[in-house]
Design a protein around this motif. Structure first.
Motif, mmCIF file in Angstrom:
data_model
loop_
_atom_site.group_PDB
_atom_site.id
_atom_site.type_symbol
_atom_site.label_atom_id
_atom_site.label_comp_id
_atom_site.label_asym_id
_atom_site.label_seq_id
_atom_site.Cartn_x
_atom_site.Cartn_y
_atom_site.Cartn_z
ATOM 1 N N ASP A 68 0.851 -1.185 0.000
ATOM 2 C CA ASP A 68 0.000 0.000 0.000
ATOM 3 C C ASP A 68 0.888 1.235 0.000
ATOM 4 O O ASP A 68 2.119 1.133 0.111
ATOM 5 C CB ASP A 68 -0.946 0.003 1.202
ATOM 6 C CG ASP A 68 -0.210 0.187 2.512
ATOM 7 O OD1 ASP A 68 -0.273 1.290 3.068
ATOM 8 O OD2 ASP A 68 0.443 -0.773 2.977
ATOM 9 N N THR A 70 1.429 3.609 2.181
ATOM 10 C CA THR A 70 2.229 3.900 3.371
ATOM 11 C C THR A 70 3.512 3.065 3.388
ATOM 12 O O THR A 70 4.572 3.541 3.780
ATOM 13 C CB THR A 70 1.424 3.645 4.654
ATOM 14 O OG1 THR A 70 1.046 2.263 4.730
ATOM 15 C CG2 THR A 70 0.183 4.515 4.707
ATOM 16 N N TRP A 87 -0.078 9.370 3.833
ATOM 17 C CA TRP A 87 -1.328 9.715 4.514
ATOM 18 C C TRP A 87 -1.924 11.001 3.958
ATOM 19 O O TRP A 87 -3.156 11.139 3.875
ATOM 20 C CB TRP A 87 -1.094 9.834 6.014
ATOM 21 C CG TRP A 87 -0.883 8.517 6.697
ATOM 22 C CD1 TRP A 87 0.272 8.045 7.271
ATOM 23 C CD2 TRP A 87 -1.858 7.468 6.847
ATOM 24 N NE1 TRP A 87 0.074 6.779 7.771
ATOM 25 C CE2 TRP A 87 -1.213 6.402 7.536
ATOM 26 C CE3 TRP A 87 -3.187 7.327 6.476
ATOM 27 C CZ2 TRP A 87 -1.876 5.217 7.848
ATOM 28 C CZ3 TRP A 87 -3.845 6.147 6.787
ATOM 29 C CH2 TRP A 87 -3.192 5.112 7.470
ATOM 30 N N ILE A 90 -3.674 9.894 0.846
ATOM 31 C CA ILE A 90 -4.930 9.193 1.153
ATOM 32 C C ILE A 90 -6.009 10.198 1.559
ATOM 33 O O ILE A 90 -7.162 10.112 1.118
ATOM 34 C CB ILE A 90 -4.698 8.154 2.260
ATOM 35 C CG1 ILE A 90 -3.800 7.021 1.732
ATOM 36 C CG2 ILE A 90 -6.016 7.598 2.782
ATOM 37 C CD1 ILE A 90 -3.298 6.080 2.808
ATOM 38 N N SER A 93 -7.216 12.000 -1.529
ATOM 39 C CA SER A 93 -8.117 11.164 -2.323
ATOM 40 C C SER A 93 -9.519 11.154 -1.732
ATOM 41 O O SER A 93 -10.521 11.278 -2.456
ATOM 42 C CB SER A 93 -7.576 9.736 -2.405
ATOM 43 O OG SER A 93 -6.394 9.679 -3.148
ATOM 44 N N SER A 234 -3.099 7.671 -5.789
ATOM 45 C CA SER A 234 -4.007 6.706 -6.406
ATOM 46 C C SER A 234 -3.293 5.914 -7.499
ATOM 47 O O SER A 234 -3.468 4.690 -7.605
ATOM 48 C CB SER A 234 -5.242 7.405 -6.962
ATOM 49 O OG SER A 234 -4.896 8.424 -7.870
ATOM 50 N N THR A 237 -1.022 3.537 -5.811
ATOM 51 C CA THR A 237 -1.762 2.422 -5.229
ATOM 52 C C THR A 237 -2.183 1.421 -6.293
ATOM 53 O O THR A 237 -2.101 0.207 -6.090
ATOM 54 C CB THR A 237 -2.985 2.947 -4.463
ATOM 55 O OG1 THR A 237 -2.557 3.844 -3.442
ATOM 56 C CG2 THR A 237 -3.750 1.802 -3.828
ATOM 57 N N PRO A 328 -6.797 4.048 -2.528
ATOM 58 C CA PRO A 328 -5.693 4.221 -1.569
ATOM 59 C C PRO A 328 -6.077 3.898 -0.129
ATOM 60 O O PRO A 328 -5.337 3.209 0.576
ATOM 61 C CB PRO A 328 -5.311 5.696 -1.737
ATOM 62 C CG PRO A 328 -5.681 6.008 -3.144
ATOM 63 C CD PRO A 328 -6.944 5.236 -3.390
ATOM 64 N N ALA A 329 -7.234 4.393 0.318
ATOM 65 C CA ALA A 329 -7.679 4.100 1.680
ATOM 66 C C ALA A 329 -8.020 2.621 1.831
ATOM 67 O O ALA A 329 -7.651 1.981 2.838
ATOM 68 C CB ALA A 329 -8.892 4.957 2.042
ATOM 69 N N THR A 332 -4.894 0.395 1.946
ATOM 70 C CA THR A 332 -4.231 0.516 3.255
ATOM 71 C C THR A 332 -4.988 -0.273 4.317
ATOM 72 O O THR A 332 -4.382 -0.933 5.176
ATOM 73 C CB THR A 332 -4.124 1.997 3.659
ATOM 74 O OG1 THR A 332 -3.331 2.687 2.679
ATOM 75 C CG2 THR A 332 -3.450 2.149 5.021
#
Length: 460
Positions: A68, A70, A87, A90, A93, A234, A237, A328-329, A332
């Motif tokens: 991911d 991070t 972060w 994220i 996004s 994004s 990711t 992205p979120a 993670t």
């Protein structure tokens, strides 16, 4: 069950993530106001000069770790504070998604209205109709929620069944719809389209500031970043889902060229339509929901289907972009915290919808002044919408890319970066190394600094 993109799937999904409102709404408007084909040429040059190397960098970072965003910034012997860059991406996004899906809701509303009640579209002036659509809070929340649910559903499925299949379906559909509309509209109303509006080549539109201190050349530079979805991790990711041996030097330009092609096709479709339009040509979404709706009405018996196809086209483009804003979120959550996609997707969807509620309210005349004129950015309403668009849809993206270049130069290092590009036996020539070094060390940071200074200049 696939846990990685196929190579074609990676390119199509990433291109779909990049293609959205910037290509079909913002780009045509700016071409109209900032020099016609001169703006297109500047945009293409900036995309080649800055967009491709940044796409190469984000893809290389993502596929190197394969987890991911991070983790992509976790490096042996360096501070974990670098994870703050991920972060920030994220957060960017998610916040972009919170206003992007409100726009998606408006699009879905128009698709539904064109299908079920075109008589209302045909008999109501487009301006008041658009004001009523975005100002009726329960209706706007309903369509925003429906579109959010679609995005959450796609993201909650396994990779191949969700994002990759969407990319493989949506990209051909986008291309076919664009080409069909470009070809069919002149046949339906011969002589109605103003192609000189597209073909004009006016350098003054690029180089002379407007009364609002806007400079077309800097808009073209910013478009090269915003259109590609760079700076919000994004693309990075999506690359974590790519095969470890993906040839980034080949895949990244393909993604960029597809995005650029759709932007140019969008201009070819929209610019001739608005060239002869009466009255003001609006910036941003009102260009579509007011100007184009009125233009579509002039197509007689075909008007309903012309409008319906256009809004369906716009909805597909927004859907592919919105998926990339959730990812992205979600990635993670699954990699770092052990969530499953089928539960993580709805959770991210609920979070984004909750954040979208004040955005919807800020677009209504019945909303409180602290939202409709948030930070003094109401024009006359949409203050909070405009704030998110400016700060998270522009400034935060630029800061994210600047920090990414800093990370490359100070932590990862160019030699290790070139080793990653060559991983899998891919050839990285001396010319590639020299060009990328020059672009990532000098050209891109200077370009981003100029854009940030321009933002400060327009504020004051």
């Amino acid at each position: 069950m696939s846990v990685r993109f196929s190579r074609v799937g990676h390119v199509l999904a990433s291109a779909g993530a990049a293609i959205g409102v910037a290509n079909l709404v913002i780009f045509p408007y700016r071409v109209h106001y900032f020099g016609g084909s001169a703006y297109i040429l500047a945009f293409v040059v900036f995309t080649l000069l800055m967009g491709i190397p940044l796409m190469v960098l984000e893809n290389a970072m993502g596929k190197r770790r394969g987890t991911d965003a991070t983790e992509a910034f976790t490096w042996p012997g360096t501070s974990k504070n670098w994870q703050a860059v991920a972060w920030l991406g994220i957060l960017t996004s998610i916040m972009v998604a919170s206003f992007y899906l409100v726009l998606a809701g408006w699009t879905l509303d128009y698709v539904w209205t064109y299908l079920t009640d075109y008589a209302a579209v045909a008999t109501t002036p487009a301006g008041p109709a658009f004001g009523a659509a975005i100002g009726t809070i329960p209706r706007a929340l309903l369509f925003t929620g429906l579109f959010t649910a679609m995005v959450a559903f796609v993201c909650s499925r396994e990779l191949y069944a969700g994002i990759e299949r969407l990319g493989k379906f949506a990209m051909p559909v986008l291309g076919l719809l664009l080409i069909f509309l470009i070809v069919s509209l002149p046949l339906l109303r011969p002589g109605a389209l103003d192609y000189p509006n597209l073909l004009k080549f006016d350098w003054r539109g690029l180089l002379i500031p407007t009364d609002n201190r806007e400079l077309g050349l800097l808009h073209a530079l910013g478009q090269a970043f915003f259109s590609l979805g760079l700076g919000a991790v994004s693309m990075m990711t999506f690359a974590t889902h790519a095969d470890r041996e993906t040839n980034v030097l080949r895949a990244a330009p393909q993604i960029v060229h597809l995005d650029t092609a759709v932007a140019i096709l969008g201009a070819v479709l929209v610019l001739p339509l608005i060239g002869g339009a009466e009255g003001d040509i609006y910036a941003g979404p009102p260009l579509v929901f007011i100007n184009l709706v009125e233009i579509f009405k002039t197509y007689g018996m075909a008007a309903q289907w012309v409008g319906l196809l256009f809004f369906f086209l716009l909805g597909v483009a927004i859907l592919t972009s919105a998926v990339s804003l959730f990812e992205p979120a979600l990635r993670t959550m699954t990699e770092r915290y052990g969530w499953r996609r089928r539960s993580g997707g709805p959770v991210v969807g609920l979070l984004v919808f909750a954040l979208a509620v004040p955005v919807v309210i800020s677009c209504s005349a019945d909303g409180p002044a602290w939202l409709t004129n948030f930070a003094g950015m109401g024009d006359p309403g949409l203050g909070y919408f405009n704030f998110l668009l400016e700060w998270f849809g522009s400034i935060s993206l630029l800061i994210g890319e600047l920090l990414l270049c800093w990370f490359l130069l100070k932590v990862w290092g160019l030699p290790a970066f070139f080793e990653e590009l060559a991983f899998g036996g891919h050839r990285v020539t001396a010319a590639d190394r020299k060009r990328l070094t020059w672009q990532l060390r000098y050209v891109i940071p200077i370009g981003i600094a100029l854009l940030l200074l321009a933002k400060i200049w327009t504020f004051f």
